[in-house]
Write a protein that holds these residues in place. Structure first.
Motif, short mmCIF file in Angstrom:
data_model
loop_
_atom_site.label_atom_id
_atom_site.label_comp_id
_atom_site.label_asym_id
_atom_site.label_seq_id
_atom_site.Cartn_x
_atom_site.Cartn_y
_atom_site.Cartn_z
N LEU A 261 0.83 -1.20 0.00
CA LEU A 261 0.00 0.00 0.00
C LEU A 261 0.87 1.26 0.00
CD1 LEU A 261 -2.71 -1.17 2.55
CD2 LEU A 261 -3.05 -0.77 0.10
N VAL A 262 1.90 1.27 0.82
CA VAL A 262 2.79 2.44 0.90
C VAL A 262 3.59 2.60 -0.38
CG1 VAL A 262 4.80 3.37 2.12
CG2 VAL A 262 2.88 2.45 3.42
N ALA A 263 4.08 1.48 -0.93
CA ALA A 263 4.92 1.54 -2.14
C ALA A 263 4.10 1.61 -3.43
CB ALA A 263 5.82 0.31 -2.19
N ASN A 264 2.77 1.50 -3.31
CA ASN A 264 1.88 1.44 -4.47
C ASN A 264 2.30 0.32 -5.42
OD1 ASN A 264 -0.29 2.07 -6.12
ND2 ASN A 264 0.90 3.53 -7.33
N THR A 265 2.41 -0.89 -4.83
CA THR A 265 2.75 -2.07 -5.61
C THR A 265 1.68 -3.13 -5.43
OG1 THR A 265 4.09 -2.93 -3.77
CG2 THR A 265 5.26 -1.73 -5.53
N VAL A 266 1.67 -4.08 -6.35
CA VAL A 266 0.74 -5.20 -6.31
C VAL A 266 1.53 -6.44 -6.70
CG1 VAL A 266 -1.41 -6.14 -7.25
CG2 VAL A 266 -1.12 -3.69 -7.10
N VAL A 267 1.22 -7.56 -6.07
CA VAL A 267 1.85 -8.82 -6.45
C VAL A 267 0.86 -9.53 -7.36
CG1 VAL A 267 2.85 -10.99 -5.65
CG2 VAL A 267 3.12 -8.92 -4.28
N VAL A 268 1.33 -9.83 -8.57
CA VAL A 268 0.46 -10.41 -9.61
C VAL A 268 1.03 -11.73 -10.11
CG1 VAL A 268 -0.37 -8.14 -10.37
CG2 VAL A 268 1.62 -9.17 -11.49
N ARG A 269 0.17 -12.49 -10.79
CA ARG A 269 0.65 -13.69 -11.51
C ARG A 269 1.52 -13.20 -12.64
NH1 ARG A 269 -2.78 -18.44 -11.30
NH2 ARG A 269 -1.26 -19.25 -12.78
N SER A 270 2.65 -13.84 -12.84
CA SER A 270 3.53 -13.46 -13.95
C SER A 270 3.18 -14.30 -15.16
CB SER A 270 4.99 -13.62 -13.55
OG SER A 270 5.26 -14.94 -13.16
N ARG A 271 3.59 -13.84 -16.31
CA ARG A 271 3.31 -14.60 -17.53
C ARG A 271 3.87 -15.99 -17.40
NH1 ARG A 271 4.98 -9.76 -21.23
NH2 ARG A 271 3.10 -8.55 -20.95
N GLY A 272 3.10 -16.96 -17.77
CA GLY A 272 3.53 -18.34 -17.66
C GLY A 272 3.42 -18.87 -16.25
N GLY A 273 2.96 -18.03 -15.30
CA GLY A 273 2.88 -18.43 -13.89
C GLY A 273 1.56 -18.88 -13.60
#
Length: 143
Positions: free
Chosen positions: A131-143
């Motif tokens: 939230l502080v870094a404005n990041t999201v953890v997502v599925r990567s391509r092929g993941g």
């Protein structure tokens, strides 16, 4: 690196994949640090202190460098997930450093309870560091 759904939205990583990635990184970094800190010619207290300090420094550098460079630690790569900016852009070193600096908050009071609560209560499964870094953890391509 980023994965999108057919509608163009990022596919947020599951908690299970995030935990798996964390455990892979923990074994990798923790095992290496333990091998260095566990020298038998030191007292138990000195070994514990050395392990704690090394684990903090090496673990933080590991996450900042690998996530800042390409959005993935070894664990994230194995789990098929990646850290990206909130808008889907590539994660950078500043964002990686921010999310890593706040791991201690996510880990409170024990066993990453704050992090799990945050992930459970946010629509994009973000921990406080995300939230502080404005990041999201997502599925990567092929993941």
């Amino acid at each position: 690196m980023e994965s999108t759904t057919p509608g163009g939205e990022m596919e947020v990583a599951s908690v299970r994949r995030r935990v798996f990635a964390y455990l892979v990184d923990l074994v990798l970094v923790g095992g290496g640090v333990y091998a260095v800190a566990a020298r038998r010619d030191r007292s138990v207290a000195v070994r514990a202190l050395a392990f704690g300090l090394l684990a903090t420094v090496v673990g933080s550098a590991y996450h900042v460098v690998l996530e800042g460079r390409g959005g993935q630690t070894v664990g994230k790569r194995v789990a098929g997930i990646a850290v990206v900016g909130g808008d889907g852009s590539r994660c950078n070193y500043a964002a990686a450093a921010s999310r890593t600096a706040l791991r201690f908050v996510d880990a409170l009071p024990f066993a990453y309870l704050v992090g799990f609560l945050s992930i459970s209560l946010t629509g994009r499964r973000q921990r406080i560091g995300d939230l502080v870094a404005n990041t999201v953890v997502v599925r990567s391509r092929g993941g």
